[in-house]
Scaffold this motif. Structure first.
Motif, short mmCIF file in Angstrom:
data_model
loop_
_atom_site.label_atom_id
_atom_site.label_comp_id
_atom_site.label_asym_id
_atom_site.label_seq_id
_atom_site.Cartn_x
_atom_site.Cartn_y
_atom_site.Cartn_z
N LYS A 72 -17.38 -17.09 19.27
CA LYS A 72 -18.20 -16.93 18.07
C LYS A 72 -17.55 -17.76 16.97
N GLU A 73 -18.32 -18.67 16.42
CA GLU A 73 -17.77 -19.59 15.43
C GLU A 73 -17.12 -18.84 14.26
N LYS A 74 -17.77 -17.79 13.80
CA LYS A 74 -17.24 -17.07 12.64
C LYS A 74 -15.90 -16.40 12.96
N TYR A 75 -15.69 -15.98 14.22
CA TYR A 75 -14.41 -15.39 14.60
C TYR A 75 -13.30 -16.44 14.59
N ILE A 76 -13.63 -17.63 15.11
CA ILE A 76 -12.65 -18.71 15.13
C ILE A 76 -12.23 -19.08 13.70
N LEU A 77 -13.22 -19.26 12.83
CA LEU A 77 -12.93 -19.64 11.45
C LEU A 77 -12.16 -18.54 10.72
#
Length: 284
Positions: A162-167
């Motif tokens: 999930k992109e938001k988790y990575i960021l």
């Protein structure tokens, strides 16, 4: 026992609400899909009381995949450490970075106004743990594994992209750096650089394992650069030879390193559907 039901407001705000509601002298934070030894609280409590400590931990949990773990009945090896040194150990990923697998003095948390940062939902526990250790004078470190960490959940945030988790995990590292600025310590700063690199490598492993590089080319490229350019920090870090070898692999080829690491990983990544990627993170 008090059970609180509330609307989902994210992990940080939910934990902060629980901290505000807590009435006891100590706080234990748990993950919902893990298992505790029947002696979890009593063991950590005895470590704190018998050693005049503010935090009790074990460096590693008892990891299990599918079958229920067997209680560890081995002998114990107890050490008393300064909170500062344990924060440094955590930045080098030698002990669990998450808030679970610990018992923490509620007085310490309240007096230092420590809370989870509501802006983060991945990496927020790492920041919380670092702040607790930096403000603790004495930490009791035991060797009995009383927390059983499940690695077989395919829906875990550590198994899917999930992109938001990575960021969030990357931005949380900058927040941790901000916390460390108040201490002005070169050894902590050096440890943070390793932690920041390690976090980017973990993020890169997820992207490679889930096969989302083409859907998120800018994110993939930026993380890859950090993994490669800062890899040599592992060679001068007080870590195992295995971790140093990991640094060499990332310095030579981040993609090769991630492929090798993911091959031996117990918890396999779940390949992400392109359409789901777009819905979740807006990538394309």
């Amino acid at each position: 026992m008090i059970v609180v039901h509330k609307e989902n407001s994210g992990v940080s705000l939910s934990r902060n609400y629980a901290l505000d509601m807590a009435k006891g002298d100590y706080v234990a934070l748990l993950d919902q899909d893990d298992i505790l030894s029947p002696h979890y609280i009593s063991y950590f409590y005895s470590l704190i009381k018998n050693n005049n400590a503010e935090i009790a931990i074990t460096p590693r949990p008892n990891i299990f995949f599918k079958t229920r773990p067997i209680v560890d009945k081995g002998s114990d090896d107890i050490k008393i450490c300064a909170g500062y040194s344990m924060a440094q150990e955590m930045l080098y990923h030698k002990i669990v970075i998450a808030p679970w697998n610990k018992l923490i003095s509620k007085k310490l948390i309240e007096e230092k106004h420590i809370r989870f940062n509501k802006d983060y939902f991945n990496g927020e526990g790492f920041a919380f743990s670092i702040e607790c250790f930096l403000n603790a004078k004495r930490v009791a470190v035991g060797d009995k594994k009383v927390y059983y960490y499940r690695v077989g959940n395919p829906d875990s945030g550590a198994s899917i992209f999930k992109e938001k988790y990575i960021l969030s995990s990357i931005h949380a590292q900058e927040y941790i750096k901000h916390i460390l600025c108040d201490y002005g310590c070169k050894s902590l700063e050096k440890a943070w650089h390793f932690s920041n690199w390690h976090t980017h490598c973990d993020a890169f492993n997820i992207m490679v394992g889930c096969g989302v590089a083409k859907q998120y080319p800018l994110l993939y490229s930026s993380i890859k650069k950090v993994c490669k350019r800062q890899a040599l920090c592992a060679l001068s870090a007080p870590i195992s030879l295995q971790q140093k070898f990991r640094g060499i692999m990332f310095a030579l080829s981040p993609y090769f390193a991630a492929t090798v690491i993911n091959f031996f990983r117990i918890r396999k990544f779940r390949k992400t559907d392109v359409n789901i990627c777009k819905q979740i993170g807006g990538g394309g």
